[in-house]
Scaffold this motif. Sequence first.
Motif, PDB file in Angstrom:
ATOM      1  N   LYS A 105       0.819  -1.166   0.069  1.00  0.00           N
ATOM      2  CA  LYS A 105      -0.057  -0.075  -0.045  1.00  0.00           C
ATOM      3  C   LYS A 105       0.810   1.285  -0.121  1.00  0.00           C
ATOM      4  N   LYS A 106       1.985   1.140   0.485  1.00  0.00           N
ATOM      5  CA  LYS A 106       2.864   2.333   0.657  1.00  0.00           C
ATOM      6  C   LYS A 106       3.799   2.454  -0.486  1.00  0.00           C
ATOM      7  N   THR A 107       3.728   1.464  -1.409  1.00  0.00           N
ATOM      8  CA  THR A 107       4.666   1.662  -2.614  1.00  0.00           C
ATOM      9  C   THR A 107       4.037   1.851  -3.786  1.00  0.00           C
ATOM     10  N   ILE A 108       4.977   2.667  -4.719  1.00  0.00           N
ATOM     11  CA  ILE A 108       4.631   3.143  -6.020  1.00  0.00           C
ATOM     12  C   ILE A 108       5.415   2.355  -7.148  1.00  0.00           C
ATOM     13  N   TYR A 109       4.849   1.904  -8.067  1.00  0.00           N
ATOM     14  CA  TYR A 109       5.593   1.462  -9.270  1.00  0.00           C
ATOM     15  C   TYR A 109       5.813   2.571 -10.318  1.00  0.00           C
ATOM     16  N   ILE A 110       6.980   2.737 -10.645  1.00  0.00           N
ATOM     17  CA  ILE A 110       7.358   3.650 -11.525  1.00  0.00           C
ATOM     18  C   ILE A 110       8.188   3.122 -12.770  1.00  0.00           C
ATOM     19  N   ASP A 111       7.323   3.209 -13.922  1.00  0.00           N
ATOM     20  CA  ASP A 111       8.148   2.809 -15.148  1.00  0.00           C
ATOM     21  C   ASP A 111       8.460   3.939 -16.038  1.00  0.00           C
ATOM     22  N   ASN A 112       8.911   3.578 -17.213  1.00  0.00           N
ATOM     23  CA  ASN A 112       9.253   4.399 -18.399  1.00  0.00           C
ATOM     24  C   ASN A 112      10.444   5.195 -17.867  1.00  0.00           C
ATOM     25  N   LEU A 113      11.432   4.764 -17.064  1.00  0.00           N
ATOM     26  CA  LEU A 113      12.596   5.337 -16.576  1.00  0.00           C
ATOM     27  C   LEU A 113      13.684   5.247 -17.566  1.00  0.00           C
ATOM     28  N   SER A 114      14.593   6.309 -17.573  1.00  0.00           N
ATOM     29  CA  SER A 114      15.742   6.042 -18.337  1.00  0.00           C
ATOM     30  C   SER A 114      16.825   4.899 -17.813  1.00  0.00           C
ATOM     31  N   CYS A 174      13.740  -2.022 -25.119  1.00  0.00           N
ATOM     32  CA  CYS A 174      14.355  -0.795 -25.822  1.00  0.00           C
ATOM     33  C   CYS A 174      15.051   0.175 -24.615  1.00  0.00           C
ATOM     34  N   GLY A 175      15.352  -0.552 -23.683  1.00  0.00           N
ATOM     35  CA  GLY A 175      16.276   0.252 -22.618  1.00  0.00           C
ATOM     36  C   GLY A 175      15.324   0.904 -21.732  1.00  0.00           C
ATOM     37  N   VAL A 176      14.192   0.336 -21.350  1.00  0.00           N
ATOM     38  CA  VAL A 176      13.081   1.100 -20.409  1.00  0.00           C
ATOM     39  C   VAL A 176      13.388   0.413 -19.023  1.00  0.00           C
ATOM     40  N   CYS A 177      13.284   1.242 -17.970  1.00  0.00           N
ATOM     41  CA  CYS A 177      13.499   0.524 -16.591  1.00  0.00           C
ATOM     42  C   CYS A 177      12.232   0.861 -15.956  1.00  0.00           C
ATOM     43  N   ALA A 178      12.236   0.246 -14.860  1.00  0.00           N
ATOM     44  CA  ALA A 178      11.056   0.437 -13.754  1.00  0.00           C
ATOM     45  C   ALA A 178      11.652  -0.005 -12.551  1.00  0.00           C
ATOM     46  N   ALA A 179      10.854   0.714 -11.448  1.00  0.00           N
ATOM     47  CA  ALA A 179      11.277   0.736 -10.143  1.00  0.00           C
ATOM     48  C   ALA A 179      10.172   0.742  -9.213  1.00  0.00           C
ATOM     49  N   LEU A 180      10.198  -0.010  -8.188  1.00  0.00           N
ATOM     50  CA  LEU A 180       9.223  -0.055  -6.881  1.00  0.00           C
ATOM     51  C   LEU A 180      10.025   0.925  -5.746  1.00  0.00           C
ATOM     52  N   VAL A 181       9.085   1.985  -5.738  1.00  0.00           N
ATOM     53  CA  VAL A 181       9.667   3.005  -4.514  1.00  0.00           C
ATOM     54  C   VAL A 181       8.642   2.838  -3.254  1.00  0.00           C
ATOM     55  N   GLU A 182       9.202   2.539  -2.138  1.00  0.00           N
ATOM     56  CA  GLU A 182       8.371   2.393  -1.050  1.00  0.00           C
ATOM     57  C   GLU A 182       8.530   3.933   0.053  1.00  0.00           C
ATOM     58  N   MET A 183       7.418   4.438   0.033  1.00  0.00           N
ATOM     59  CA  MET A 183       7.254   5.452   0.838  1.00  0.00           C
ATOM     60  C   MET A 183       7.119   5.079   2.308  1.00  0.00           C
ATOM     61  N   GLU A 184       6.929   6.487   3.088  1.00  0.00           N
ATOM     62  CA  GLU A 184       6.713   6.333   4.345  1.00  0.00           C
ATOM     63  C   GLU A 184       5.447   6.259   4.714  1.00  0.00           C
ATOM     64  N   SER A 185       4.526   6.558   4.199  1.00  0.00           N
ATOM     65  CA  SER A 185       2.957   6.254   4.392  1.00  0.00           C
ATOM     66  C   SER A 185       2.322   6.086   3.001  1.00  0.00           C
ATOM     67  N   ALA A 186       1.073   5.503   3.129  1.00  0.00           N
ATOM     68  CA  ALA A 186       0.205   5.407   1.880  1.00  0.00           C
ATOM     69  C   ALA A 186      -0.192   6.393   1.340  1.00  0.00           C
ATOM     70  N   LYS A 187      -0.363   7.494   2.223  1.00  0.00           N
ATOM     71  CA  LYS A 187      -1.071   8.833   1.888  1.00  0.00           C
ATOM     72  C   LYS A 187       0.040   9.427   0.842  1.00  0.00           C
ATOM     73  N   GLN A 188       1.355   9.479   1.169  1.00  0.00           N
ATOM     74  CA  GLN A 188       2.393   9.955   0.456  1.00  0.00           C
ATOM     75  C   GLN A 188       2.386   9.131  -0.942  1.00  0.00           C
ATOM     76  N   ALA A 189       2.089   7.781  -1.004  1.00  0.00           N
ATOM     77  CA  ALA A 189       2.178   7.053  -2.317  1.00  0.00           C
ATOM     78  C   ALA A 189       1.001   7.908  -2.965  1.00  0.00           C
ATOM     79  N   LYS A 190      -0.206   7.964  -2.529  1.00  0.00           N
ATOM     80  CA  LYS A 190      -1.111   8.199  -3.245  1.00  0.00           C
ATOM     81  C   LYS A 190      -1.182   9.781  -3.889  1.00  0.00           C
ATOM     82  N   GLU A 191      -0.364  10.417  -3.179  1.00  0.00           N
ATOM     83  CA  GLU A 191      -0.050  12.122  -3.750  1.00  0.00           C
ATOM     84  C   GLU A 191       0.888  11.970  -4.734  1.00  0.00           C
ATOM     85  N   ILE A 192       2.015  11.125  -4.661  1.00  0.00           N
ATOM     86  CA  ILE A 192       3.014  11.079  -5.623  1.00  0.00           C
ATOM     87  C   ILE A 192       2.322  10.625  -7.053  1.00  0.00           C
TER      88      ILE A 192
END
Length: 195
Positions: free
Chosen positions: A15-24, A55-73
């Motif tokens: 719940k506190k983690t966001i998935y970010i893709d399309n990273l260089s 095509c050289g696209v990366c992804a990451a899982l970023v764990e935040m301090e709270s679920a609220k921060q994750a939603k805001e991001i």
Amino acid sequence: MEPLTEYVAFEEKVKKTIYIDNLSPQVTKAVLEYAINQFGIVKDVRFVPTYFASCGVCAALVEMESAKQAKEIICEMGDSPLMISGLPRPVRARKARVEMFEDRPKKYPRTIVCRWIHPSHQNFELAKKIKDLTKKHAAEAQYLMELQFEEEKKLHKQQSETLKTNYKKYELIDDADGNVKRLKAEYGMTLNDHY
């Protein structure tokens, strides 16, 4: 049957983690952590493999301090590109799902058994159709990733041209400012407080 307590704790982490893709591919853990720290406190960054992206696209899982921060991001990154190393990049952020974690614990204690199906088995044709469909989906995903990569190249070119144009405009403004000051001094004029 109750889920294991380890799994319940893991669900809280998701719940506190966001998935970010399309990273260089040049993005490192430190760079990504620094960029996301603008929005909230980062606890952990983990790069995950993108199997359909060659095509050289990366992804990451970023764990935040709270679920609220994750939603805001997630909301913030949907509205504007992320600045990484001084350049905007249109990365996508969304809520992490349980399936994205390779080290996820088991929800229930059970065992999955795989076996080969003989061609004379009644479900052989069904398994073959599923296998072919999976190959087709992989090819379609690859094609879409290539199209997206081409669109990103166009966007990068457009952003570079816009940056150069804006830089030239600022240079012209600086030159005009210098000329106004020189003329003011030469003619002994007093102008507004801007000068």
